[in-house]
Design a protein around this motif. Structure first.
Motif, short mmCIF file in Angstrom:
data_model
loop_
_atom_site.label_atom_id
_atom_site.label_comp_id
_atom_site.label_asym_id
_atom_site.label_seq_id
_atom_site.Cartn_x
_atom_site.Cartn_y
_atom_site.Cartn_z
N LEU A 65 1.55 -6.38 -10.38
CA LEU A 65 0.55 -6.01 -9.37
C LEU A 65 -0.70 -5.41 -10.01
O LEU A 65 -1.82 -5.64 -9.53
N PHE A 66 -0.54 -4.64 -11.07
CA PHE A 66 -1.72 -4.12 -11.77
C PHE A 66 -2.55 -5.28 -12.34
O PHE A 66 -3.78 -5.27 -12.26
N THR A 67 -1.87 -6.27 -12.91
CA THR A 67 -2.57 -7.45 -13.41
C THR A 67 -3.25 -8.21 -12.29
O THR A 67 -4.38 -8.68 -12.42
N TYR A 68 -2.55 -8.34 -11.18
CA TYR A 68 -3.08 -9.04 -10.00
C TYR A 68 -4.36 -8.37 -9.50
O TYR A 68 -5.35 -9.05 -9.17
N LEU A 69 -4.37 -7.06 -9.44
CA LEU A 69 -5.56 -6.33 -8.99
C LEU A 69 -6.72 -6.52 -9.96
O LEU A 69 -7.88 -6.65 -9.55
N ALA A 70 -6.42 -6.54 -11.25
CA ALA A 70 -7.48 -6.70 -12.26
C ALA A 70 -8.05 -8.12 -12.26
O ALA A 70 -9.26 -8.30 -12.41
N ILE A 71 -7.20 -9.12 -12.08
CA ILE A 71 -7.64 -10.52 -12.12
C ILE A 71 -8.63 -10.81 -10.99
O ILE A 71 -9.65 -11.49 -11.19
N PHE A 72 -8.36 -10.31 -9.81
CA PHE A 72 -9.20 -10.62 -8.64
C PHE A 72 -10.12 -9.46 -8.28
O PHE A 72 -10.42 -9.23 -7.10
N HIS A 73 -10.57 -8.74 -9.29
CA HIS A 73 -11.43 -7.58 -9.05
C HIS A 73 -12.74 -7.98 -8.36
O HIS A 73 -13.21 -7.28 -7.45
N GLU A 74 -13.32 -9.11 -8.76
CA GLU A 74 -14.57 -9.54 -8.14
C GLU A 74 -14.38 -9.89 -6.67
O GLU A 74 -15.24 -9.60 -5.84
N GLU A 75 -13.27 -10.51 -6.33
CA GLU A 75 -13.01 -10.88 -4.94
C GLU A 75 -12.82 -9.64 -4.06
O GLU A 75 -13.26 -9.62 -2.91
N TRP A 76 -12.16 -8.61 -4.60
CA TRP A 76 -12.01 -7.38 -3.81
C TRP A 76 -13.37 -6.78 -3.51
O TRP A 76 -13.59 -6.28 -2.39
N GLN A 77 -14.26 -6.83 -4.47
CA GLN A 77 -15.59 -6.27 -4.25
C GLN A 77 -16.41 -7.13 -3.30
O GLN A 77 -17.11 -6.60 -2.42
N ARG A 78 -16.35 -8.45 -3.45
CA ARG A 78 -17.12 -9.33 -2.57
C ARG A 78 -16.68 -9.21 -1.12
O ARG A 78 -17.52 -9.19 -0.21
N GLY A 79 -15.39 -9.12 -0.89
CA GLY A 79 -14.88 -9.05 0.47
C GLY A 79 -14.74 -7.65 1.01
O GLY A 79 -14.26 -7.48 2.14
N HIS A 80 -15.17 -6.64 0.23
CA HIS A 80 -15.03 -5.23 0.63
C HIS A 80 -13.58 -4.93 1.03
O HIS A 80 -13.29 -4.29 2.05
N ILE A 81 -12.65 -5.40 0.20
CA ILE A 81 -11.22 -5.24 0.44
C ILE A 81 -10.73 -4.01 -0.32
O ILE A 81 -10.96 -3.89 -1.53
N LYS A 82 -10.04 -3.13 0.37
CA LYS A 82 -9.57 -1.89 -0.24
C LYS A 82 -8.21 -2.12 -0.91
O LYS A 82 -7.20 -1.48 -0.56
N ALA A 83 -8.19 -3.02 -1.85
CA ALA A 83 -6.92 -3.44 -2.44
C ALA A 83 -6.26 -2.33 -3.25
O ALA A 83 -5.04 -2.13 -3.16
N HIS A 84 -7.03 -1.61 -4.03
CA HIS A 84 -6.45 -0.57 -4.87
C HIS A 84 -5.89 0.56 -4.02
O HIS A 84 -4.81 1.10 -4.32
N GLY A 85 -6.60 0.92 -2.96
CA GLY A 85 -6.09 1.96 -2.07
C GLY A 85 -4.81 1.53 -1.37
O GLY A 85 -3.86 2.33 -1.23
N MET A 86 -4.75 0.27 -0.93
CA MET A 86 -3.53 -0.25 -0.31
C MET A 86 -2.37 -0.25 -1.29
O MET A 86 -1.23 0.06 -0.92
N PHE A 87 -2.68 -0.58 -2.53
CA PHE A 87 -1.64 -0.61 -3.55
C PHE A 87 -1.02 0.78 -3.73
O PHE A 87 0.21 0.94 -3.74
N TRP A 88 -1.86 1.80 -3.86
CA TRP A 88 -1.34 3.14 -4.12
C TRP A 88 -0.66 3.74 -2.89
O TRP A 88 0.19 4.62 -3.04
N CYS A 89 -1.00 3.27 -1.71
CA CYS A 89 -0.31 3.75 -0.51
C CYS A 89 1.16 3.35 -0.51
O CYS A 89 2.00 4.04 0.07
N VAL A 90 1.48 2.24 -1.15
CA VAL A 90 2.87 1.77 -1.18
C VAL A 90 3.54 2.14 -2.49
O VAL A 90 4.66 2.68 -2.51
N LYS A 91 2.89 1.85 -3.60
CA LYS A 91 3.53 2.08 -4.89
C LYS A 91 3.49 3.54 -5.32
O LYS A 91 4.34 3.97 -6.09
N GLY A 92 2.51 4.29 -4.81
CA GLY A 92 2.43 5.71 -5.16
C GLY A 92 3.69 6.48 -4.80
O GLY A 92 4.31 7.12 -5.67
N PRO A 93 4.10 6.46 -3.52
CA PRO A 93 5.35 7.18 -3.18
C PRO A 93 6.58 6.63 -3.86
O PRO A 93 7.51 7.39 -4.18
#
Length: 430
Positions: free
Chosen positions: A227-255
């Motif tokens: 998942l860390f690799t997945y977030l890094a690979i599509f970093h440009e798409e998260w920014q273009r679409g204003h997608i809060k992918a990193h925040g969503m990731f930590w909401c699940v994987k953090g706990p």
């Protein structure tokens, strides 16, 4: 020898008495609410239980508020169905942990199902991110877009095509292995507990618990890396679409990381090192001796409830329906509350097993494609080597003919230059 020592010694033995109930001779503690105010030091377990109950109620209120807001504004089913499922992860997990606090004798069995629900939340996180990427994937089509990035600022990843079948299926496998293993883990744990070979109170290598923890650690590390690799690979798409992918990731994987590394690993180490100790019952209102494992379980549940309550407030920002509502302001086709409930929850398990089956089929196709590519390369190399060998062999070159070398006279002899007029007259005179 006091009761605490007896209980701890029983907990370290393996195998134990078979059954879903924890072995060790620890009776269910009483909840003396009348003595809570007058003798709080003798009822710490009641204070911890009440604190967890307050945190649990707050978590459920916040979760139901966000879920209701989604159901009333269900414009984007492809994305919102996964958000709805993830939103129930903190309250359900904390509720099961709270019940394990109430019934310590069945805590191991109860937490099997909590771990299972956790795995489904991870799957829905990944499915939600995939749904967000779907428009970008359709836009890219069959274009091979290579990418080079770093993961953890240490590992360099090079991909020939981030939209290709190869990377997508490999990521699917690395992500799906976690929920599938969690299902297997729950089944093996229940069977081992019934047979008396789970031994969850210690890291005894005669029991299944220590091996399951090791495999869980490996499985968790694999999915985190994927998942860390997945977030890094599509970093440009998260920014273009204003997608809060990193925040969503930590909401699940953090706990998950906090519960596993601090709740399971650290507390177990502290118990094994006898830093977390049991009681002899002299400071308990019912005179009950608490083993170290029961004390650890209480701290473990408090950690879970506090962590889930905090993360539930964070989910308001990252898993709320606001971005889906803004995206569909000018669109029609909002589903009713009941239709949204059916799409979000009732179709959950059939969809999960269908996607797992599709992942298996895609994996088979990918393996077959790779085998065909390898076979084609071997055939091409064999054909090239045969062609080269034929060209270099004497039979391929044909008989050697005698080479004739002809020496031509100088150009002046072949095409003599005309003599000057005066020279001709001179020779004529001679």
């Amino acid at each position: 020898m006091d009761n605490s020592t007896i209980s701890e010694g029983a907990g370290d033995s393996c195998p134990t008495t078979g059954g879903l109930r924890n072995d060790g001779g620890f009776s269910q503690p009483g909840f003396h609410f009348k003595d809570l105010l007058s003798h709080p030091s003798q009822n710490w377990h009641v204070l911890g239980w009440l604190a967890c109950l307050v945190l649990l109620l707050i978590t459920w209120i916040v979760a139901l508020y966000i879920v209701w807001k989604h159901l009333r504004n269900y414009y984007d089913p492809e994305i919102q169905r996964h958000k709805l499922r993830v939103l129930l992860y903190p309250p359900v997990y904390a509720t099961l942990a709270w019940f394990s606090y109430l019934r310590y004798d069945y805590s191991t069995t109860i937490m099997f199902f909590a771990t299972l629900f956790e795995a489904f939340a991870v799957y829905n996180l990944y499915a939600c991110l995939q749904a967000y990427l779907k428009p970008f994937r359709e836009e890219a089509g069959t274009i091979k877009e290579g990418v080079t990035t770093k993961v953890f600022m240490l590992f360099k990843v090079n991909l020939k095509s981030k939209w290709g079948m190869h990377y997508r299926i490999i990521t699917d496998i690395l992500v799906f292995q976690y929920p599938i293993w969690s299902i297997i883990d729950a089944l093996v744990s229940v069977i081992a507990s019934v047979k008396g070979y789970y031994c969850g109170e210690s890291y005894n290598f005669h029991g299944a618990h220590v091996y399951l923890v090791i495999i869980n650690f490996i499985s968790l590390s694999i999915i985190l890396s994927a998942l860390f690799t997945y977030l890094a690979i599509f970093h440009e798409e998260w920014q273009r679409g204003h997608i809060k992918a990193h925040g969503m990731f930590w909401c699940v994987k953090g706990p998950i990381m906090v519960i596993f590394y601090f709740g399971e690993i650290l507390l177990s180490v502290l118990e094994t090192a006898h830093i977390i100790k049991g009681t002899d019952g002299t400071h308990s209102s019912d005179g009950l001796a608490w083993p170290a494992a029961a004390v650890k379980n209480g701290l473990y549940v408090i950690l879970i409830c506090a962590c889930m309550c905090v993360i539930m407030f964070v989910m308001i920002k990252f898993f709320g329906p606001d971005d889906n509502i803004n995206k569909a302001l000018n669109q029609e086709g909002r589903l009713s509350t009941w239709q949204a409930f059916v799409d979000g929850y009732l179709s959950y398990l059939p969809e999960f097993f269908y996607n797992v089956l599709c992942c298996g089929v895609d994996s088979y196709r990918l393996a077959r494609k790779r085998m065909e590519l390898k076979a084609r390369k071997k055939r091409e190399m064999y054909a090239t080597s045969e062609t080269t060998g034929h060209l270099l062999s004497p039979m391929a070159q044909g008989p050697i003919e005698e080479t004739k070398v002809e020496i031509y006279p100088p150009e002046s002899e072949v095409y003599p230059m005309p003599k000057p007029a005066h020279q001709s007259s001179h020779y004529h005179q001679l």
